[in-house]
Structures are given as C-alpha cells and as structure tokens.
Scaffold this active site. Structure first.
Site, short mmCIF file in Angstrom:
data_model
loop_
_atom_site.label_atom_id
_atom_site.label_comp_id
_atom_site.label_asym_id
_atom_site.label_seq_id
_atom_site.Cartn_x
_atom_site.Cartn_y
_atom_site.Cartn_z
CG ASP A 1 -7.40 3.18 -0.89
OD1 ASP A 1 -7.82 2.02 -0.85
OD2 ASP A 1 -7.54 3.96 0.07
CG ASN B 1 -14.24 3.40 -7.45
OD1 ASN B 1 -14.00 2.30 -6.95
ND2 ASN B 1 -14.48 3.53 -8.74
CE LYS C 1 -4.41 1.02 0.06
NZ LYS C 1 -5.55 0.21 -0.40
CB SER D 1 -6.11 -4.81 -9.65
OG SER D 1 -6.58 -3.50 -9.43
P1 NDP Z 1 -12.97 7.72 -2.92
O1 NDP Z 1 -11.93 8.72 -2.71
O2 NDP Z 1 -13.53 7.50 -4.28
O3 NDP Z 1 -14.22 8.02 -1.97
C1 NDP Z 1 -14.06 8.08 -0.59
C2 NDP Z 1 -15.41 8.44 0.05
O4 NDP Z 1 -15.29 8.28 1.45
C3 NDP Z 1 -15.83 9.87 -0.21
O5 NDP Z 1 -17.22 9.94 -0.20
C4 NDP Z 1 -15.23 10.58 0.99
O6 NDP Z 1 -15.88 11.80 1.33
C5 NDP Z 1 -15.42 9.56 2.09
N1 NDP Z 1 -14.36 9.72 3.10
C6 NDP Z 1 -13.02 9.63 2.90
N2 NDP Z 1 -12.35 9.86 4.02
C7 NDP Z 1 -13.28 10.11 4.95
C8 NDP Z 1 -13.21 10.41 6.32
N3 NDP Z 1 -12.02 10.52 6.96
N4 NDP Z 1 -14.38 10.57 6.97
C9 NDP Z 1 -15.56 10.47 6.34
N5 NDP Z 1 -15.68 10.17 5.03
C10 NDP Z 1 -14.57 10.00 4.35
O7 NDP Z 1 -12.39 6.36 -2.35
P2 NDP Z 1 -12.84 4.84 -2.60
O8 NDP Z 1 -14.30 4.78 -2.83
O9 NDP Z 1 -11.94 4.27 -3.63
O10 NDP Z 1 -12.46 4.16 -1.22
C11 NDP Z 1 -13.38 4.07 -0.14
C12 NDP Z 1 -12.95 2.95 0.79
O11 NDP Z 1 -12.92 1.71 0.07
C13 NDP Z 1 -11.56 3.10 1.39
O12 NDP Z 1 -11.57 2.54 2.69
C14 NDP Z 1 -10.69 2.24 0.50
O13 NDP Z 1 -9.53 1.80 1.16
C15 NDP Z 1 -11.64 1.10 0.22
N6 NDP Z 1 -11.36 0.29 -0.97
C16 NDP Z 1 -11.23 0.86 -2.20
C17 NDP Z 1 -11.00 0.07 -3.30
C18 NDP Z 1 -10.91 0.63 -4.67
O14 NDP Z 1 -10.77 -0.15 -5.61
N7 NDP Z 1 -11.03 1.94 -4.87
C19 NDP Z 1 -10.82 -1.38 -3.17
C20 NDP Z 1 -11.05 -1.90 -1.84
C21 NDP Z 1 -11.28 -1.07 -0.80
P3 NDP Z 1 -15.23 13.19 0.88
O15 NDP Z 1 -15.46 13.28 -0.58
O16 NDP Z 1 -15.99 14.20 1.67
O17 NDP Z 1 -13.78 13.13 1.24
O1 2IT Z 2 -7.89 -1.70 -0.83
C1 2IT Z 2 -7.82 -2.20 -1.97
O2 2IT Z 2 -7.94 -3.41 -2.17
C2 2IT Z 2 -7.61 -1.29 -3.11
N1 2IT Z 2 -7.57 -0.07 -2.92
C3 2IT Z 2 -7.43 -1.84 -4.49
C4 2IT Z 2 -6.00 -2.24 -4.71
C5 2IT Z 2 -5.66 -2.66 -6.11
O3 2IT Z 2 -4.48 -2.95 -6.30
O4 2IT Z 2 -6.51 -2.74 -6.98
#
Ligand code: NDP
Ligand code: 2IT
Length: 440
Positions: free
Chosen positions: A162, A236, A122, A372
């Site tokens: 992420d 996302n 990460k 991925s």
């Molecule tokens: P994005 O940046 O697309 O979206 C994040 C969302 O969470 C936004 O709505 C954001 O609000 C909110 N958020 C972020 N930080 C905080 C916080 N400290 N308190 C409250 N709300 C918060 O990220 P993703 O959707 O990609 O990721 C979301 C979660 O999913 C994370 O935990 C990530 O690790 C996990 N994840 C992501 C994957 C991926 O493929 N993208 C895969 C597996 C897990 P705001 O816009 O106001 O910041």
């Molecule tokens: O937390 C996760 O699994 C991710 N943000 C996706 C990692 C990846 O390599 O696709």
C-alpha cells in the site's frame, strides 16, 4: 439504528477515518437491512464493525548512525468469513489504528466484490520511508516482519503493499517471513517475479481503475478516447493509471505528490515521472527541469484544473467539497477513486447530486487486490500465468465488479449510484456468509 453508529464512536474514540468509512456503509445498507430482518436480528453490522483480531506491536531497529529507532506496527484482521484475511500494509507517518481500521473495514467489502474468496485486513506502521537508505528500509522491514510473521500465513492472512510499501519492501518482508517460518508458501502478494510474484500485479490497481472507468463511460455511450484527465499522486496506483489512460487514447495533463503538482498541457511524459519516482525516488517538481512547457505549483490546487475525468490516486480525504464543486464547474464528468476514500463525504455528495459518473474506491480500485488473489491462485497451483492471461482476467473481474454495482444499485432503486451499489453488494455477500456460519 443510529445507536450503532453512536456505539462505534463511543467505543473507538478519535478514529475519525474509521467512523467516516462505517457511516457511509451504514447509510447505504439500510434498505438491505429492511429487506432482510434476519441480518438485523443476527446483529450482522454490529459484529462486522468489530475486528476479529487486532495486533499492535513495537518495531525497534537501528538506523545508519547506529541510533535505535522505535515505531508502532499494526495488523487488523477484520473479517475472515469469506476467505483468509487479505489486505495491504502501509508505511507512512500518518498511520494510526483508526487509519488501519478504516482501510481494513473497506477491504472486507472490496474483497467481497472481486468475487474471489478473500477476507479483509490491513496493517502498517508509522515508519516514514522517505529519505531512508536501502539498508534502513531493509532493517525496518525485517524487524516489522519478525513480529508479523506469527500472525500470518497463506491460509490465514496474506499481506501486500500500500502507501510506502512496494515490491522492494514486500521482498524484504516475504524473505524474513520465509526465514522465520521455514516455509515457502506464497504468503505476501506483490512479490518479485523470481519468487512467486504475478505479472500485472504492479500495474493492476491503476489498470483496473481504468478498466472500471471505461465501464462507467460505456454505460454513458462514451469512452476514454480523447478525454483530458487529472491524476493525483505519482506512486504505484497513479503511474499505471496514467499508463493505461494514455493507452486508451486519453490525455493526462497533471499529476502530483504530497508537495505539489505539475501541469503539462502537452500531456504528461510518463517515462520522466517513472524515472523520478520509481528509479530515483525524487520529487515531482523535478519534472519541470526536463519539460519547460510544464508548470509546477506547490501545495494543493490540483483539483482546480479543468478536465473531463478526475482520478484521485494519492490518499484519503485529498479531495473535499470545494474541490468537487470546482471540478464540476470546470466540466468534469467522471470521477473514479484509485486511492482509498480520497473524496470526503461532502465531495461524494456533490458528485452524486450533480449526476457525475462516480466510481467509489472499494469497486474502482479492487483490481489490485483481485490480482493479488490471482497471485495466490498461481502460488497454490505452482504456476506462472502470462501477462496477457492475468490482464484478461483482471479486465473481466473489473467488468464484473462494475456490472454487480450497477445492477445492485438499480435493484435497490438507486440507478447509477455506484456508492450504494458497491456497499450493498459487498455487504450482502458478507452478511449471508456470517448468517450461515452462526454467531461468532
Ligand atoms: P505509493 O506510496 O506508491 O504512492 C502514494 C502517492 O500518494 C505518492 O505520490 C505520495 O506522495 C502521495 N501521498 C501519500 N500520502 C499523501 C498525503 N498524506 N498527502 C498527499 N499525497 C500523499 O502508494 P500507492 O500508489 O500504492 O497507494 C495510493 C493509494 O491507492 C492509497 O490510498 C492506497 O491505499 C490505494 N490503493 C493502493 C493499492 C495498491 O495495490 N498499491 C490498491 C488499492 C488502493 P509522496 O511521494 O510525496 O509521499
Ligand atoms: O487497498 C488495497 O486494496 C491494497 N492496498 C491492495 C491489497 C492487496 O492485498 O493486494
């Protein structure tokens, strides 16, 4: 064996999230260590909690006013024992070494569960993309990749997105990597479709979360059809979780961002959310300007709404013990983690004690990294698979992950406990590989 946890704390002070992630896994895997004294003798867990390599670096860039800005970048390459390092990059002001290490540690076991050959890593930076211009984001990404590129590669370490890192940021970083390496080799996943990206990668984490949730429900002779759902976040993972939940016949009544949440009892209109978040990068409160029946509430409180299914998809420790008890009291039956470690240990304990169906992150959100892995396969083969083909593979992987977690839990006398199932199955695979490859 609590000495192991004490040592992790002593060696890594103030890395609270890392301690939390290690504690949970450690408690789950005790029966494995009892059955496999060879794992204990070889100090497999003690080795696993120490990253193979950690890189911290300066990221200096110039903002639109011509002022120099300095951020801190990270890449923690945790384990490559079953495949090249693989995991996302997070850009958020809260990013610290402890946060990156918790995410990297979880990623080792998550990636093992997918069944694909990927190690765990990460990275990220304490850069805040909010309010930055496109030019600033590009210059930051290029500066970040200018150091990162020497540590990564298609068979070494393949980063992805992420929080705060989506297709736009991956594009800028993959481009800078290609320029510096003078090589197009598919390093980075979540790339644009015109330069090696895979169909379904954008949707994969959210879709995978729902495929996993459907499996949890199927085990209880139920389905998503007709369920009321609350989803946190509007990024996302959240957006494509909502899309798939709606396709499966559920009604999503609330979503949030870090400022507050919208409750739309008539069902969230996802096209509005996507326009606000994906197109205009705005705030979720704007939803109510277009839908009078919806109500915006600033701050926390999302988990006090009643629902059948709760999907925390924002960030770590966003759902605490009190939230869990409120959800349970209001009739929630299923919780699946789209975010990484969104539920505190107290919340997880409450869900398991009250026999809710609980899907832990490293299993429930594995669809993102799994896809991925499919992107890496396509890049290696110089192929592009159809949406339907990738989606079918993703669904099959999520079914397999659920089956593995459920059967492992049952095998270890914890039927229905997918937390233990996921931790044990993931750890067992990695531990075997470590044993086979000798002390290192
Ligand atoms: P994005 O940046 O697309 O979206 C994040 C969302 O969470 C936004 O709505 C954001 O609000 C909110 N958020 C972020 N930080 C905080 C916080 N400290 N308190 C409250 N709300 C918060 O990220 P993703 O959707 O990609 O990721 C979301 C979660 O999913 C994370 O935990 C990530 O690790 C996990 N994840 C992501 C994957 C991926 O493929 N993208 C895969 C597996 C897990 P705001 O816009 O106001 O910041
Ligand atoms: O937390 C996760 O699994 C991710 N943000 C996706 C990692 C990846 O390599 O696709």
């Amino acid at each position: 064996m609590n000495e192991v946890l004490d040592a992790v704390r002593a060696k890594n002070p103030e890395q609270r999230e890392f301690h939390q992630a290690v504690d949970e896994v450690f408690h789950s895997i005790q029966p494995v260590l009892d059955r496999h004294p060879e794992f204990r003798r070889a100090k497999v867990f003690e080795r696993l909690v120490e990253p193979e390599r950690q890189v911290m670096f300066r990221v200096a860039w110039t903002d639109d006013r011509g002022e120099v800005q300095v951020n801190r970048g990270f890449r923690v390459q945790f384990s490559s024992v079953i495949g090249p390092y693989k995991g996302g990059l997070r850009f958020h002001p809260s990013v610290s070494l402890g946060v990156v290490k918790f995410l990297g540690f979880e990623q080792i076991l998550k990636n093992a569960l997918t069944g694909l050959p990927m190690g765990g890593a990460k990275g990220g930076a304490d850069f805040d993309p909010k309010g930055k211009s496109e030019g600033e984001v590009m210059r930051f990404c290029q500066a970040f990749a200018t150091e990162l590129w020497r540590h990564i590669g298609a068979d070494t370490d393949v980063p992805a997105g992420d929080i705060g890192v989506g297709g736009r940021e991956v594009g800028f970083m993959a481009g800078q990597y290609r320029r510096l390496a003078n090589r197009w080799d598919g390093t980075f996943t979540g790339k644009g479709l015109s330069f090696g990206g895979s169909l379904v990668r954008t949707e994969a984490t959210g879709y995978g979360l729902l495929y996993f949730t459907e499996e949890m429900l199927r085990a209880r002779n139920e389905s998503m059809q007709g369920k009321s759902v609350v989803v946190s976040g509007s990024g996302n993972v959240s957006i494509y979780a909502v899309q798939k939940a709606q396709q499966l016949g559920a009604k999503v009544v609330a979503m949030s961002d870090s400022d507050g949440f919208v409750h739309d009892p008539t069902g969230i209109r996802l096209d509005t959310i996507r326009d606000i978040k994906e197109v205009r990068r705005g705030r979720i409160r704007e939803y109510c300007d277009r839908h009078q029946e919806a109500k915006y509430t600033p701050g926390r409180g999302l988990w006090r709404l009643s629902c059948d299914v709760a999907l925390p998809c924002a960030t770590q420790n966003e759902l605490d013990g009190d939230d869990a008890l409120a959800l349970i009291k209001n009739g929630c039956k299923v919780v699946a983690e789209g975010a990484n470690m969104p539920c505190t240990p107290e919340a997880v304990h409450a869900f398991l004690e009250h026999r809710l169906a609980f899907g832990p992150a490293k299993a429930a959100n594995a669809g993102g990294v799994a896809t991925s892995g499919l992107e890496m396969q396509q890049n290696s083969m110089r192929e592009s698979w159809s949406f339907a083909d990738v989606d079918r593979r993703l669904m099959q992987i999520m079914k397999n992950v659920h089956a593995t977690c459920a059967s492992t839990a049952a095998q270890y006398g914890k039927p229905g406990n997918l937390v233990d199932g996921a931790n044990i199955a993931g750890f067992h695979k990695v531990a075997q590989a470590m044993l086979a490859q000798g002390v290192m």
